[in-house]
Design an enzyme around this catalytic site. Structure first.
Site, PDB file in Angstrom:
ATOM      1  N   HIS A 207      -7.578  18.797 -20.088  1.00  0.00           N
ATOM      2  CA  HIS A 207      -6.619  17.924 -20.768  1.00  0.00           C
ATOM      3  C   HIS A 207      -7.218  17.059 -21.870  1.00  0.00           C
ATOM      4  O   HIS A 207      -6.492  16.362 -22.568  1.00  0.00           O
ATOM      5  CB  HIS A 207      -5.929  16.997 -19.748  1.00  0.00           C
ATOM      6  CG  HIS A 207      -6.821  15.874 -19.284  1.00  0.00           C
ATOM      7  ND1 HIS A 207      -7.720  16.015 -18.266  1.00  0.00           N
ATOM      8  CD2 HIS A 207      -6.960  14.596 -19.720  1.00  0.00           C
ATOM      9  CE1 HIS A 207      -8.369  14.879 -18.082  1.00  0.00           C
ATOM     10  NE2 HIS A 207      -7.934  13.999 -18.960  1.00  0.00           N
TER      11      HIS A 207
HETATM   12  C1  UD1 Z   1      -5.123   9.697 -20.996  1.00  0.00           C
HETATM   13  C2  UD1 Z   1      -6.451   9.040 -21.331  1.00  0.00           C
HETATM   14  C3  UD1 Z   1      -7.592   9.941 -20.841  1.00  0.00           C
HETATM   15  C4  UD1 Z   1      -7.436  10.258 -19.365  1.00  0.00           C
HETATM   16  C5  UD1 Z   1      -6.046  10.821 -19.103  1.00  0.00           C
HETATM   17  C6  UD1 Z   1      -5.841  10.989 -17.612  1.00  0.00           C
HETATM   18  C7  UD1 Z   1      -6.437   7.696 -23.368  1.00  0.00           C
HETATM   19  C8  UD1 Z   1      -6.846   7.630 -24.792  1.00  0.00           C
HETATM   20  N1  UD1 Z   1      -6.606   8.875 -22.765  1.00  0.00           N
HETATM   21  O1  UD1 Z   1      -5.058  10.913 -21.713  1.00  0.00           O
HETATM   22  O2  UD1 Z   1      -8.818   9.263 -21.033  1.00  0.00           O
HETATM   23  O3  UD1 Z   1      -8.404  11.192 -19.020  1.00  0.00           O
HETATM   24  O4  UD1 Z   1      -5.043   9.924 -19.598  1.00  0.00           O
HETATM   25  O5  UD1 Z   1      -4.865  11.947 -17.340  1.00  0.00           O
HETATM   26  O6  UD1 Z   1      -5.997   6.713 -22.819  1.00  0.00           O
HETATM   27  N2  UD1 Z   1       2.640  12.883 -21.365  1.00  0.00           N
HETATM   28  C9  UD1 Z   1       3.789  13.230 -20.686  1.00  0.00           C
HETATM   29  N3  UD1 Z   1       4.086  12.539 -19.552  1.00  0.00           N
HETATM   30  C10 UD1 Z   1       3.337  11.519 -19.071  1.00  0.00           C
HETATM   31  C11 UD1 Z   1       2.188  11.162 -19.786  1.00  0.00           C
HETATM   32  C12 UD1 Z   1       1.845  11.842 -20.921  1.00  0.00           C
HETATM   33  O7  UD1 Z   1       4.510  14.151 -21.073  1.00  0.00           O
HETATM   34  O8  UD1 Z   1       3.685  10.940 -18.024  1.00  0.00           O
HETATM   35  C13 UD1 Z   1       2.282  13.653 -22.576  1.00  0.00           C
HETATM   36  C14 UD1 Z   1       2.846  13.058 -23.862  1.00  0.00           C
HETATM   37  O9  UD1 Z   1       3.185  14.114 -24.708  1.00  0.00           O
HETATM   38  C15 UD1 Z   1       1.663  12.324 -24.440  1.00  0.00           C
HETATM   39  C16 UD1 Z   1       0.486  13.184 -23.982  1.00  0.00           C
HETATM   40  O10 UD1 Z   1       0.860  13.667 -22.693  1.00  0.00           O
HETATM   41  O11 UD1 Z   1       1.721  12.207 -25.826  1.00  0.00           O
HETATM   42  C17 UD1 Z   1      -0.823  12.442 -23.885  1.00  0.00           C
HETATM   43  O12 UD1 Z   1      -0.681  11.279 -23.045  1.00  0.00           O
HETATM   44  P1  UD1 Z   1      -1.661  10.010 -23.248  1.00  0.00           P
HETATM   45  O13 UD1 Z   1      -1.413   9.048 -22.174  1.00  0.00           O
HETATM   46  O14 UD1 Z   1      -1.575   9.546 -24.647  1.00  0.00           O
HETATM   47  O15 UD1 Z   1      -3.091  10.637 -23.116  1.00  0.00           O
HETATM   48  P2  UD1 Z   1      -3.674  11.609 -21.992  1.00  0.00           P
HETATM   49  O16 UD1 Z   1      -4.005  12.898 -22.638  1.00  0.00           O
HETATM   50  O17 UD1 Z   1      -2.801  11.606 -20.816  1.00  0.00           O
HETATM   51  N1  UDP Z   2      -5.310  14.881 -10.171  1.00  0.00           N
HETATM   52  C1  UDP Z   2      -4.175  15.063  -9.399  1.00  0.00           C
HETATM   53  N2  UDP Z   2      -3.327  16.085  -9.705  1.00  0.00           N
HETATM   54  C2  UDP Z   2      -3.570  16.932 -10.751  1.00  0.00           C
HETATM   55  C3  UDP Z   2      -4.748  16.746 -11.531  1.00  0.00           C
HETATM   56  C4  UDP Z   2      -5.589  15.693 -11.215  1.00  0.00           C
HETATM   57  O1  UDP Z   2      -3.951  14.329  -8.442  1.00  0.00           O
HETATM   58  O2  UDP Z   2      -2.755  17.840 -10.978  1.00  0.00           O
HETATM   59  C5  UDP Z   2      -6.216  13.761  -9.828  1.00  0.00           C
HETATM   60  C6  UDP Z   2      -7.638  14.164  -9.519  1.00  0.00           C
HETATM   61  O3  UDP Z   2      -7.756  14.536  -8.174  1.00  0.00           O
HETATM   62  C7  UDP Z   2      -8.396  12.894  -9.879  1.00  0.00           C
HETATM   63  C8  UDP Z   2      -7.613  12.306 -11.032  1.00  0.00           C
HETATM   64  O4  UDP Z   2      -6.310  12.926 -10.962  1.00  0.00           O
HETATM   65  O5  UDP Z   2      -8.367  11.977  -8.795  1.00  0.00           O
HETATM   66  C9  UDP Z   2      -8.239  12.646 -12.343  1.00  0.00           C
HETATM   67  O6  UDP Z   2      -7.348  12.335 -13.373  1.00  0.00           O
HETATM   68  P1  UDP Z   2      -7.376  13.076 -14.780  1.00  0.00           P
HETATM   69  O7  UDP Z   2      -8.054  14.365 -14.681  1.00  0.00           O
HETATM   70  O8  UDP Z   2      -5.983  13.047 -15.291  1.00  0.00           O
HETATM   71  O9  UDP Z   2      -8.167  12.042 -15.701  1.00  0.00           O
HETATM   72  P2  UDP Z   2      -9.713  11.705 -15.936  1.00  0.00           P
HETATM   73  O10 UDP Z   2     -10.363  11.512 -14.615  1.00  0.00           O
HETATM   74  O11 UDP Z   2     -10.306  12.805 -16.741  1.00  0.00           O
HETATM   75  O12 UDP Z   2      -9.649  10.465 -16.754  1.00  0.00           O
END
Ligand code: UD1
Ligand code: UDP
Length: 360
Positions: A207
């Site tokens: 992601h």
């Molecule tokens: C964010 C964090 C990343 C973390 C990740 C965990 C930042 C800059 N990045 O990335 O460090 O690893 O969360 O998962 O803060 N979206 C949905 N539904 C949701 C949330 C997001 O559809 O509930 C989609 C939207 O299109 C959005 C995109 O995901 O634009 C990205 O979401 P965003 O929270 O901006 O960044 P992540 O990639 O989730």
């Molecule tokens: N996770 C989850 N369901 C999923 C993918 C990840 O519960 O489908 C959990 C995972 O076990 C871990 C956390 O989400 O505890 C990690 O989050 P993510 O990978 O979104 O973000 P990052 O750690 O890279 O910031």
């Protein structure tokens, strides 16, 4: 005297990291107000974890939703600042490296409210990652900095941050050990639901913006992962799903060996991790959980902040084109160390002890 803290959460991993600390604070009678920025908002990215972890509903939800970095972070700062102007706290606690982390740190530090950063000192030394910018800035305005590892403590020293720095271990590790048994009880159900056999599938998560927002990079990853000798179970992050559609790459993941599933809950995720033969991920959390399960991993990046996992041989780094990395190799696990680099079950206790000593 009791502490009154504002705890900021917003993105998926922050709900897991909140759990052990919330529990410890409650046990000692401290007051914690939970503010959810609303960065993640789909049920499967947010509320699902509150149910799984038995976390109380957030006291405040800013509901900022998705937007470009500036707009999203600004809305969060505005909401947090307003709340801080109306309420008095001993400190604001943020964790990790998301936009919610930075927003909490900036809003609090400008109002001279002490910032506590959990998971401090992590560095990839890659400023192209939004997370690296969030971490560095947050560390530089924090009063108390809790490091998961001695490497992260040393990273801070390199930036002349030595005051208020403590080695605490990883809160995600504590959450993992708390829920490990419950997750194991879900294994059978998950194997049945997805028609899988123990140790006969690979678990994939992908992601990171630098991987999935780049069409060529995403395509190259999928092409190479498609050579897996095992089924590839892929709980897909909403960001990634949107990009797969936008780049017309759905046809690749609709075929074997891929088995695409929606994001799963925490306990189901741990269960799926526990039975995978190998875990391929660019997630900070999932790479650690693979290590906590003693699973061999491939980190789909060219660097990691959790260097001990790679140095100890539990995972390798992989970017497409790196032909020297055999993605599907399984090493003899007996040859690998089972050292606990990031603490285990007393991380929250250490953090609260230090907060009591410094903030009361
Ligand atoms: C964010 C964090 C990343 C973390 C990740 C965990 C930042 C800059 N990045 O990335 O460090 O690893 O969360 O998962 O803060 N979206 C949905 N539904 C949701 C949330 C997001 O559809 O509930 C989609 C939207 O299109 C959005 C995109 O995901 O634009 C990205 O979401 P965003 O929270 O901006 O960044 P992540 O990639 O989730
Ligand atoms: N996770 C989850 N369901 C999923 C993918 C990840 O519960 O489908 C959990 C995972 O076990 C871990 C956390 O989400 O505890 C990690 O989050 P993510 O990978 O979104 O973000 P990052 O750690 O890279 O910031």
């Amino acid at each position: 005297m009791k502490l009154k803290l504002l705890r900021i959460v917003g993105a998926r991993p922050q709900f897991m990291q909140a759990k052990p600390l919330t529990q410890e604070l409650k046990k000692r009678g401290h007051q914690e107000i939970l503010l959810h920025t609303g960065q993640h908002y789909d049920d499967r990215m947010s509320q699902q974890f509150f149910r799984d972890l038995n976390l109380s509903k957030a006291d405040i939800n800013l509901g900022v939703g998705s937007a470009n970095h500036g707009e999203q972070t600004a809305s969060m700062i505005q909401g947090i600042e307003k709340h801080l102007l109306e309420n008095k706290y001993d400190a604001v606690v943020v964790d990790g490296d998301t936009n919610s982390t930075l927003a909490g740190a900036l809003a609090a530090s400008k109002l001279h409210v002490p910032v506590v950063h959990v998971e401090a000192g992590m560095r990839s030394f890659d400023k192209k990652m939004p997370e690296e910018i969030n971490r560095v800035l947050t560390d530089h305005v924090s009063k108390l900095l809790f490091c998961p590892s001695s490497v992260s403590q040393n990273n801070l020293a390199q930036e002349n941050i030595v005051k208020g720095v403590y080695l605490s271990g990883d809160l995600l590790a504590q959450c993992f050990y708390k829920f490990q048994k419950e997750a194991l009880a879900r294994v059978e159900q998950n194997l049945q639901q997805y028609n899988l056999k123990q140790n006969e599938y690979v678990l994939l998560t992908l992601h990171r913006a630098e991987n999935v927002d780049n069409q060529k990079r995403l395509y190259d990853y999928l092409k190479v992962i498609a050579t897996s000798p095992w089924t590839v179970v892929f709980p897909v992050h909403p960001r990634t799903y949107k990009k797969l559609v936008e780049f017309n790459l759905e046809h690749i993941i609709q075929q074997k060996p891929f088995q695409l599933i929606p994001p799963v809950g925490y306990l189901d995720m741990l269960a799926l991790e526990s039975s995978a033969i190998k875990i391929l991920t660019d997630s900070g959390g999932v790479q650690r959980e693979a290590f906590y399960w003693h699973k061999q991993g491939v980190i789909l990046r060219d660097n990691t902040e959790w260097t001990e996992i790679v140095d100890s041989g539990w995972a390798s780094l992989y970017l497409p084109g790196n032909d020297s990395c055999d993605l599907w190799k399984i090493c003899d696990a007996n040859l690998l160390t089972d050292q606990q680099f990031y603490g285990s079950t007393d991380v929250a206790q250490k953090i609260v002890d230090i907060m009591e000593a410094n903030l009361l």
